[in-house]
Design a protein around this motif. Structure first.
Motif, mmCIF file in Angstrom:
data_model
loop_
_atom_site.group_PDB
_atom_site.id
_atom_site.type_symbol
_atom_site.label_atom_id
_atom_site.label_comp_id
_atom_site.label_asym_id
_atom_site.label_seq_id
_atom_site.Cartn_x
_atom_site.Cartn_y
_atom_site.Cartn_z
ATOM 1 N N ALA A 1 -48.692 3.238 36.828
ATOM 2 C CA ALA A 1 -48.738 4.691 37.028
ATOM 3 C C ALA A 1 -47.844 5.110 38.192
ATOM 4 O O ALA A 1 -47.568 4.324 39.105
ATOM 5 C CB ALA A 1 -50.172 5.157 37.290
ATOM 6 N N PHE A 2 -47.430 6.375 38.170
ATOM 7 C CA PHE A 2 -46.546 6.940 39.200
ATOM 8 C C PHE A 2 -47.174 6.948 40.578
ATOM 9 O O PHE A 2 -46.468 7.008 41.592
ATOM 10 C CB PHE A 2 -46.175 8.389 38.825
ATOM 11 C CG PHE A 2 -47.274 9.381 39.087
ATOM 12 C CD1 PHE A 2 -47.274 10.145 40.258
ATOM 13 C CD2 PHE A 2 -48.316 9.556 38.189
ATOM 14 C CE1 PHE A 2 -48.293 11.052 40.516
ATOM 15 C CE2 PHE A 2 -49.324 10.465 38.435
ATOM 16 C CZ PHE A 2 -49.320 11.219 39.601
ATOM 17 N N LYS A 3 -48.490 6.895 40.654
ATOM 18 C CA LYS A 3 -49.196 7.055 41.928
ATOM 19 C C LYS A 3 -48.762 6.052 42.990
ATOM 20 O O LYS A 3 -48.865 6.322 44.190
ATOM 21 C CB LYS A 3 -50.708 6.930 41.704
ATOM 22 C CG LYS A 3 -51.356 8.104 40.990
ATOM 23 C CD LYS A 3 -51.601 9.258 41.935
ATOM 24 C CE LYS A 3 -52.478 10.329 41.308
ATOM 25 N NZ LYS A 3 -52.764 11.429 42.233
ATOM 26 N N VAL A 4 -48.274 4.896 42.553
ATOM 27 C CA VAL A 4 -47.867 3.879 43.524
ATOM 28 C C VAL A 4 -46.738 4.388 44.416
ATOM 29 O O VAL A 4 -46.604 3.981 45.573
ATOM 30 C CB VAL A 4 -47.449 2.576 42.796
ATOM 31 C CG1 VAL A 4 -46.112 2.725 42.084
ATOM 32 C CG2 VAL A 4 -47.426 1.404 43.762
ATOM 33 N N ARG A 5 -45.934 5.325 43.907
ATOM 34 C CA ARG A 5 -44.828 5.871 44.687
ATOM 35 C C ARG A 5 -45.349 6.577 45.945
ATOM 36 O O ARG A 5 -44.830 6.373 47.042
ATOM 37 C CB ARG A 5 -44.026 6.846 43.827
ATOM 38 C CG ARG A 5 -43.334 6.201 42.635
ATOM 39 C CD ARG A 5 -42.676 7.243 41.734
ATOM 40 N NE ARG A 5 -41.976 6.653 40.602
ATOM 41 C CZ ARG A 5 -40.712 6.255 40.603
ATOM 42 N NH1 ARG A 5 -39.988 6.390 41.700
ATOM 43 N NH2 ARG A 5 -40.157 5.727 39.534
ATOM 44 N N GLY A 6 -46.359 7.410 45.773
ATOM 45 C CA GLY A 6 -46.918 8.134 46.908
ATOM 46 C C GLY A 6 -47.648 7.234 47.887
ATOM 47 O O GLY A 6 -47.546 7.414 49.109
ATOM 48 N N GLY B 1 -49.945 16.844 43.060
ATOM 49 C CA GLY B 1 -48.968 16.085 43.829
ATOM 50 C C GLY B 1 -47.710 15.764 43.046
ATOM 51 O O GLY B 1 -46.590 15.939 43.541
ATOM 52 N N LEU B 2 -47.884 15.288 41.814
ATOM 53 C CA LEU B 2 -46.734 14.969 40.963
ATOM 54 C C LEU B 2 -45.916 16.217 40.662
ATOM 55 O O LEU B 2 -44.685 16.200 40.738
ATOM 56 C CB LEU B 2 -47.210 14.318 39.663
ATOM 57 C CG LEU B 2 -46.131 14.032 38.615
ATOM 58 C CD1 LEU B 2 -45.085 13.076 39.150
ATOM 59 C CD2 LEU B 2 -46.756 13.482 37.335
ATOM 60 N N LEU B 3 -46.591 17.295 40.320
ATOM 61 C CA LEU B 3 -45.889 18.548 40.023
ATOM 62 C C LEU B 3 -45.150 19.083 41.244
ATOM 63 O O LEU B 3 -44.018 19.566 41.139
ATOM 64 C CB LEU B 3 -46.870 19.593 39.507
ATOM 65 C CG LEU B 3 -46.988 19.720 37.988
ATOM 66 C CD1 LEU B 3 -48.130 20.672 37.640
ATOM 67 C CD2 LEU B 3 -45.698 20.179 37.346
ATOM 68 N N PHE C 1 -41.458 18.804 32.342
ATOM 69 C CA PHE C 1 -42.893 18.986 32.121
ATOM 70 C C PHE C 1 -43.645 17.827 32.760
ATOM 71 O O PHE C 1 -43.260 16.666 32.600
ATOM 72 C CB PHE C 1 -43.212 19.004 30.628
ATOM 73 C CG PHE C 1 -42.866 20.292 29.928
ATOM 74 C CD1 PHE C 1 -43.853 21.201 29.577
ATOM 75 C CD2 PHE C 1 -41.549 20.586 29.614
ATOM 76 C CE1 PHE C 1 -43.534 22.384 28.925
ATOM 77 C CE2 PHE C 1 -41.210 21.764 28.962
ATOM 78 C CZ PHE C 1 -42.217 22.671 28.609
ATOM 79 N N ALA C 2 -44.729 18.139 33.474
ATOM 80 C CA ALA C 2 -45.550 17.094 34.086
ATOM 81 C C ALA C 2 -47.004 17.541 34.095
ATOM 82 O O ALA C 2 -47.302 18.739 34.172
ATOM 83 C CB ALA C 2 -45.072 16.806 35.515
ATOM 84 N N PRO C 3 -47.932 16.577 34.019
ATOM 85 C CA PRO C 3 -49.355 16.926 34.052
ATOM 86 C C PRO C 3 -49.803 17.332 35.451
ATOM 87 O O PRO C 3 -49.185 16.951 36.448
ATOM 88 C CB PRO C 3 -50.042 15.637 33.612
ATOM 89 C CG PRO C 3 -49.092 14.555 34.021
ATOM 90 C CD PRO C 3 -47.716 15.128 33.869
ATOM 91 N N CYS C 4 -50.896 18.081 35.498
ATOM 92 C CA CYS C 4 -51.447 18.524 36.779
ATOM 93 C C CYS C 4 -52.873 18.030 36.948
ATOM 94 O O CYS C 4 -53.753 18.366 36.146
ATOM 95 C CB CYS C 4 -51.427 20.052 36.867
ATOM 96 S SG CYS C 4 -51.993 20.669 38.475
#
Length: 328
Positions: free
Chosen positions: A50-55, A181-183, A174-177
């Motif tokens: 998942a993208f969360k590792v970036r943050g 944070g991602l948006l 387009f990105a989920p909310c």
């Protein structure tokens, strides 16, 4: 002060040694059916899935870079952020404790433990949030929230930064909310690299606190745990930092549960990879948006993760939607 493209670029430099440059996929068949070019930034292939590792990695690296190495890291999450912080803490040999609600995905709980973090489960998200706040008051302890933190936002924004650097200008992102944070990071990256690109958020109708907040002009909180397949969008409210960026979005869609299952099935089939309902739902927003367009569009969709447990998988596939072809 508003974050800018240079903040995203700094985050990219910090995290590059610890994460993957994820692929951009597309489906010729889907593009043929819809008549537009749709590209998927596939963070389901990222470390932790998942993208969360970036943050998470960016925030810990930023702390160390600024001579503020914590003795202990804590975080609160129902899923992917838990794994992200556990992974980040492990990379820098810092002990971590993650507070999670009981309804968190069992796969994500086990993965968090697997990265070496201690996991504390609570009955509700609200109790979880209280516990992490208490833990954060201890000397030498640093709390990394799941979205409402500038360095978390910068890290998340590197996904769209990478994609736009590779693809060039697109008409819309387009990105989920969940918490935003991602948006927020996607908006900052897009405005810096491709100012004419529209940035559009997507949320489950059953967990639409962000949409309600935008309508009412103030942060609205869910009254209880939402009934949605999108476990990555089950945050109770957006943050005061992320809300300011969400206000600048070019559009926002609320998606019914049926379409979460529908697009999870179809994207899994078309892209041949595992995809969470939280990000699959964005395709229904893309479809609805494309119906309003008069010319061929180039669209980027952020596939935010691919961590799905057995119980959720069974709910996704309870009905066969692959008999209903996508189209405008």
């Amino acid at each position: 002060m508003d974050l800018i493209l240079e903040d995203i670029q700094a985050a990219k430099r910090r995290i590059d040694p610890y994460i993957k440059q994820t692929p951009i996929l597309y489906s010729s068949l889907l593009n043929k059916w819809l008549g537009h070019d749709i590209y998927f930034k596939c963070e389901n292939f990222q470390k932790i899935g998942a993208f969360k590792v970036r943050g998470g990695v960016n925030t810990v690296s930023w702390l160390i870079e600024n001579n503020n190495r914590p003795k202990h890291i804590v975080a609160n999450s129902s899923g992917n952020h838990a794994q992200a912080v556990a992974y980040a803490a492990k990379q820098f040999n810092i002990p971590a404790t993650i507070y999670m609600p009981n309804y968190s995905s069992k796969v994500k709980v086990q993965a968090t433990k697997g990265y070496g973090a201690e996991v504390v489960l609570s009955e509700t998200r609200d109790i979880t949030d209280v516990k992490v706040q208490e833990a954060a008051t201890k000397e030498g302890t640093y709390w990394i929230p799941p979205y409402n933190h500038e360095q978390v936002i910068c890290g998340q924004g590197t996904a769209v930064y990478e994609a736009l650097t590779e693809l060039g200008e697109v008409n819309a992102v387009f990105a989920p909310c969940g918490g935003g944070g991602l948006l927020s990071g996607s908006l900052i990256a897009s405005r810096g690299l491709s100012p004419k690109t529209m940035v559009i958020g997507v949320e489950p109708l059953n967990a639409n606190d962000a949409a309600e907040s935008l309508r009412k002009g103030s942060i609205q909180r869910l009254s209880g745990v939402p009934d949605t397949l999108a476990d990555g969008a089950m945050t109770m409210a957006v943050g005061d930092i992320t809300f300011e960026y969400l206000k600048k979005l070019d559009g926002f869609y609320e998606i019914e549960e049926m379409f979460l299952a529908y697009w999870t099935q179809w994207l899994t089939h078309l892209l041949k990879c595992r995809i969470e309902p939280t990000c699959a739902m964005t395709m229904e927003a893309v479809r609805r948006w494309l119906k309003t367009q008069q010319s061929k569009q180039k669209v980027l969709v952020v596939i935010s993760g691919g961590n799905v447990d057995q119980a959720t998988t069974q709910r996704i596939w309870a009905e066969d939607f692959l008999q209903l072809l996508p189209g405008l």
